[in-house]
Design a protein around this motif. Structure first.
Motif, PDB file in Angstrom:
ATOM      1  N   ALA A  26      12.556  87.564  -3.202  1.00 37.87           N
ATOM      2  CA  ALA A  26      11.872  87.234  -4.455  1.00 37.87           C
ATOM      3  C   ALA A  26      10.880  88.322  -4.842  1.00 37.87           C
ATOM      4  O   ALA A  26      10.686  88.606  -6.028  1.00 37.87           O
ATOM      5  CB  ALA A  26      11.159  85.888  -4.319  1.00 37.87           C
ATOM      6  N   ILE A  27      10.247  88.950  -3.846  1.00 37.88           N
ATOM      7  CA  ILE A  27       9.287  90.020  -4.131  1.00 37.88           C
ATOM      8  C   ILE A  27      10.019  91.262  -4.612  1.00 37.88           C
ATOM      9  O   ILE A  27       9.598  91.911  -5.573  1.00 37.88           O
ATOM     10  CB  ILE A  27       8.439  90.315  -2.877  1.00 37.88           C
ATOM     11  N   SER A  28      11.129  91.598  -3.966  1.00 38.81           N
ATOM     12  CA  SER A  28      11.933  92.745  -4.412  1.00 38.81           C
ATOM     13  C   SER A  28      12.445  92.530  -5.831  1.00 38.81           C
ATOM     14  O   SER A  28      12.431  93.460  -6.656  1.00 38.81           O
ATOM     15  CB  SER A  28      13.112  92.965  -3.462  1.00 38.81           C
ATOM     16  N   ASP A  29      12.888  91.314  -6.128  1.00 35.51           N
ATOM     17  CA  ASP A  29      13.385  91.001  -7.474  1.00 35.51           C
ATOM     18  C   ASP A  29      12.261  91.120  -8.506  1.00 35.51           C
ATOM     19  O   ASP A  29      12.478  91.618  -9.621  1.00 35.51           O
ATOM     20  CB  ASP A  29      13.980  89.594  -7.512  1.00 35.51           C
ATOM     21  N   PHE A  30      11.080  90.652  -8.141  1.00 35.84           N
ATOM     22  CA  PHE A  30       9.917  90.737  -9.029  1.00 35.84           C
ATOM     23  C   PHE A  30       9.586  92.208  -9.296  1.00 35.84           C
ATOM     24  O   PHE A  30       9.310  92.611 -10.427  1.00 35.84           O
ATOM     25  CB  PHE A  30       8.741  89.999  -8.390  1.00 35.84           C
ATOM     26  N   ALA A  31       9.605  93.025  -8.263  1.00 28.56           N
ATOM     27  CA  ALA A  31       9.325  94.447  -8.424  1.00 28.56           C
ATOM     28  C   ALA A  31      10.344  95.103  -9.357  1.00 28.56           C
ATOM     29  O   ALA A  31       9.989  95.922 -10.219  1.00 28.56           O
ATOM     30  CB  ALA A  31       9.319  95.141  -7.069  1.00 28.56           C
ATOM     31  N   ARG A  32      11.611  94.747  -9.193  1.00 24.77           N
ATOM     32  CA  ARG A  32      12.653  95.309 -10.059  1.00 24.77           C
ATOM     33  C   ARG A  32      12.433  94.865 -11.511  1.00 24.77           C
ATOM     34  O   ARG A  32      12.592  95.650 -12.453  1.00 24.77           O
ATOM     35  CB  ARG A  32      14.027  94.854  -9.576  1.00 24.77           C
ATOM     36  N   GLU A  33      12.040  93.604 -11.681  1.00 20.87           N
ATOM     37  CA  GLU A  33      11.741  93.081 -13.017  1.00 20.87           C
ATOM     38  C   GLU A  33      10.587  93.848 -13.665  1.00 20.87           C
ATOM     39  O   GLU A  33      10.625  94.186 -14.852  1.00 20.87           O
ATOM     40  CB  GLU A  33      11.391  91.593 -12.884  1.00 20.87           C
ATOM     41  N   ILE A  34       9.560  94.143 -12.872  1.00 19.76           N
ATOM     42  CA  ILE A  34       8.418  94.913 -13.380  1.00 19.76           C
ATOM     43  C   ILE A  34       8.859  96.320 -13.767  1.00 19.76           C
ATOM     44  O   ILE A  34       8.522  96.828 -14.841  1.00 19.76           O
ATOM     45  CB  ILE A  34       7.298  94.956 -12.323  1.00 19.76           C
ATOM     46  N   ALA A  35       9.629  96.972 -12.896  1.00 23.24           N
ATOM     47  CA  ALA A  35      10.099  98.335 -13.183  1.00 23.24           C
ATOM     48  C   ALA A  35      10.917  98.372 -14.466  1.00 23.24           C
ATOM     49  O   ALA A  35      10.787  99.294 -15.286  1.00 23.24           O
ATOM     50  CB  ALA A  35      10.915  98.856 -12.006  1.00 23.24           C
ATOM     51  N   ASP A  36      11.761  97.367 -14.667  1.00 28.86           N
ATOM     52  CA  ASP A  36      12.620  97.321 -15.851  1.00 28.86           C
ATOM     53  C   ASP A  36      11.853  96.996 -17.124  1.00 28.86           C
ATOM     54  O   ASP A  36      12.369  97.214 -18.227  1.00 28.86           O
ATOM     55  CB  ASP A  36      13.731  96.287 -15.654  1.00 28.86           C
ATOM     56  N   SER A  37      10.641  96.455 -16.979  1.00 27.91           N
ATOM     57  CA  SER A  37       9.880  96.040 -18.154  1.00 27.91           C
ATOM     58  C   SER A  37       9.202  97.202 -18.872  1.00 27.91           C
ATOM     59  O   SER A  37       8.769  97.069 -20.017  1.00 27.91           O
ATOM     60  CB  SER A  37       8.817  95.007 -17.746  1.00 27.91           C
ATOM     61  N   PHE A  38       9.094  98.353 -18.211  1.00 25.21           N
ATOM     62  CA  PHE A  38       8.412  99.493 -18.821  1.00 25.21           C
ATOM     63  C   PHE A  38       9.390 100.320 -19.657  1.00 25.21           C
ATOM     64  O   PHE A  38      10.567 100.429 -19.314  1.00 25.21           O
ATOM     65  CB  PHE A  38       7.790 100.382 -17.737  1.00 25.21           C
ATOM     66  N   SER A  39       8.869 100.920 -20.718  1.00 23.12           N
ATOM     67  CA  SER A  39       9.732 101.748 -21.566  1.00 23.12           C
ATOM     68  C   SER A  39      10.142 103.036 -20.851  1.00 23.12           C
ATOM     69  O   SER A  39      11.199 103.597 -21.135  1.00 23.12           O
ATOM     70  CB  SER A  39       9.016 102.082 -22.878  1.00 23.12           C
ATOM     71  N   VAL A  40       9.299 103.515 -19.935  1.00 25.07           N
ATOM     72  CA  VAL A  40       9.632 104.670 -19.104  1.00 25.07           C
ATOM     73  C   VAL A  40       9.698 104.213 -17.656  1.00 25.07           C
ATOM     74  O   VAL A  40       8.766 103.566 -17.157  1.00 25.07           O
ATOM     75  CB  VAL A  40       8.587 105.803 -19.248  1.00 25.07           C
ATOM     76  N   GLN A  41      10.778 104.541 -16.987  1.00 28.38           N
ATOM     77  CA  GLN A  41      10.964 104.087 -15.612  1.00 28.38           C
ATOM     78  C   GLN A  41       9.941 104.742 -14.678  1.00 28.38           C
ATOM     79  O   GLN A  41       9.741 105.947 -14.716  1.00 28.38           O
ATOM     80  CB  GLN A  41      12.370 104.426 -15.147  1.00 28.38           C
ATOM     81  N   PRO A  42       9.272 103.945 -13.848  1.00 25.84           N
ATOM     82  CA  PRO A  42       8.324 104.542 -12.888  1.00 25.84           C
ATOM     83  C   PRO A  42       9.056 105.229 -11.743  1.00 25.84           C
ATOM     84  O   PRO A  42      10.283 105.118 -11.618  1.00 25.84           O
ATOM     85  CB  PRO A  42       7.538 103.329 -12.389  1.00 25.84           C
ATOM     86  N   LEU A  43       8.273 105.926 -10.913  1.00 19.22           N
ATOM     87  CA  LEU A  43       8.836 106.545  -9.717  1.00 19.22           C
ATOM     88  C   LEU A  43       9.052 105.521  -8.613  1.00 19.22           C
ATOM     89  O   LEU A  43      10.074 105.528  -7.928  1.00 19.22           O
ATOM     90  CB  LEU A  43       7.903 107.647  -9.201  1.00 19.22           C
ATOM     91  N   ALA A  44       8.066 104.659  -8.418  1.00 20.94           N
ATOM     92  CA  ALA A  44       8.145 103.708  -7.312  1.00 20.94           C
ATOM     93  C   ALA A  44       7.124 102.596  -7.509  1.00 20.94           C
ATOM     94  O   ALA A  44       6.170 102.727  -8.288  1.00 20.94           O
ATOM     95  CB  ALA A  44       7.893 104.409  -5.976  1.00 20.94           C
ATOM     96  N   ILE A  45       7.345 101.506  -6.771  1.00 23.56           N
ATOM     97  CA  ILE A  45       6.390 100.400  -6.726  1.00 23.56           C
ATOM     98  C   ILE A  45       6.064 100.132  -5.263  1.00 23.56           C
ATOM     99  O   ILE A  45       6.961  99.920  -4.441  1.00 23.56           O
ATOM    100  CB  ILE A  45       6.941  99.128  -7.395  1.00 23.56           C
ATOM    101  N   LEU A  46       4.784 100.165  -4.949  1.00 22.08           N
ATOM    102  CA  LEU A  46       4.299  99.912  -3.594  1.00 22.08           C
ATOM    103  C   LEU A  46       3.618  98.557  -3.532  1.00 22.08           C
ATOM    104  O   LEU A  46       2.854  98.193  -4.424  1.00 22.08           O
ATOM    105  CB  LEU A  46       3.324 101.011  -3.168  1.00 22.08           C
TER     106      LEU A  46
END
Length: 319
Positions: A26-46
């Motif tokens: 669920a945490i990995s899925d949440f992180a992916r959801e956050i990454a996809d929500s930005f107009s520019v893709q981030p490098l990483a989520i820690l």
């Protein structure tokens, strides 16, 4: 010559294992959801903090999202300028999952800002003091981004280990060195922490912190010896170096107190999703939910006195 991202180094082997260790899906899925929500893709989520250490999902999750440059960060030009002047910007997000609602406080940084605050020269302790603690890489753009983030976490651990040697006792267990260090960083950051906070951080992870300290001392070029028949370590430092470090730390501490006070003021004006965060905190403390009007949500600073007054009423009625 060994580079900081050399996966064969003892320190990096330890960090790679930790960064890639399992978290709740669920945490990995949440992180992916956050990454996809930005107009520019981030490098990483820690993923770091108390919830990452306990591997739980029921509290507030702490994420750091790392971007290539300031222009990639979400928000208008004013928010991007605020991040350049006083990073990080902070946002709050929620996600409804099969495990229930997940909540996250998300700090936004560029890679350059992250790198600068990981070094021994940094006056700001907030990055290296956090990322020498357990951290998971819960989303990453690709191998090159993963290598870059490993390099920063590596630098955080080495910086922390150097300060542990300089500010710690002349000899002691690895846990004692870390305890002295965290006590100093909490004081420098104006963080309200219970006296046994550092003890709780280290408890059950003594082996981890011992292994990281010794591996980081090797990479920092700090010679040390183990006192025969004991777990006590003694870094061999040149005469006068500790006294010089203490004077520098006094400067860092003064800087840190002012810096974190300014961050609190900045958050009051730039914390995206701050109303939802405040409502969750109120419900968590009182067991009762507060609904807000469209005006209160649009103008959180104007609505803050009324929200606090309603919170006080709920607390008194509950208690």
């Amino acid at each position: 010559m060994m580079t900081r991202t050399d996966p064969s180094s003892c320190l990096n082997r330890l960090l790679i294992s930790e960064l890639t260790s399992r978290v709740e899906p669920a945490i990995s899925d949440f992180a992916r959801e956050i990454a996809d929500s930005f107009s520019v893709q981030p490098l990483a989520i820690l993923f770091y903090g108390s919830q990452s250490r306990a591997l739980q999902t029921d509290g507030l999750l702490d994420f750091y999202v790392i971007f290539v440059q300031a222009e990639d960060l979400p928000g208008n030009r004013e928010l991007q300028a605020a991040n350049r002047i006083l990073p990080p910007n902070v946002i709050y997000r929620e996600s409804q999952t099969e495990r229930g609602k997940l909540r996250a406080k998300i700090a936004l940084l560029t890679l350059a800002q992250f790198q600068q605050r990981a070094t021994f020269q940094a006056l700001d302790t907030t990055i290296w003091a956090r990322f020498c603690q357990p951290v998971r890489m819960v989303w990453v753009q690709g191998p090159r981004a993963a290598d870059a983030l490993l390099g920063v976490v590596h630098d955080c651990v080495v910086t922390a280990a150097e300060w542990a040697a300089l500010l710690g006792p002349s000899q002691g267990t690895a846990v004692e060195f870390w305890h002295h260090l965290f006590k100093r960083t909490y004081a420098a950051e104006l963080r309200v922490e219970k006296q046994n906070r550092s003890t709780k951080l280290l408890q059950g992870r003594e082996g981890r912190y011992k292994a990281l300290l010794e591996a980081a001392w090797v990479e920092a070029g700090i010679p040390y010896r183990t006192l025969e028949g004991t777990p006590r370590l003694s870094p061999q430092l040149p005469a006068g170096l500790k006294e010089k470090a203490v004077r520098r730390w006094e400067k860092i501490s003064r800087y840190g107190k002012g810096l974190n006070f300014l961050r609190l003021l900045k958050a009051a004006f730039t914390f995206e999703g701050g109303v939802d965060y405040l409502l969750w905190k109120i419900e968590r403390h009182t067991g009762q939910a507060i609904t807000v009007s469209a005006f209160e949500r649009k103008h959180p600073l104007l609505a803050l006195p009324m929200l606090l007054w309603r919170f006080r009423k709920l607390r008194h009625s509950a208690g």
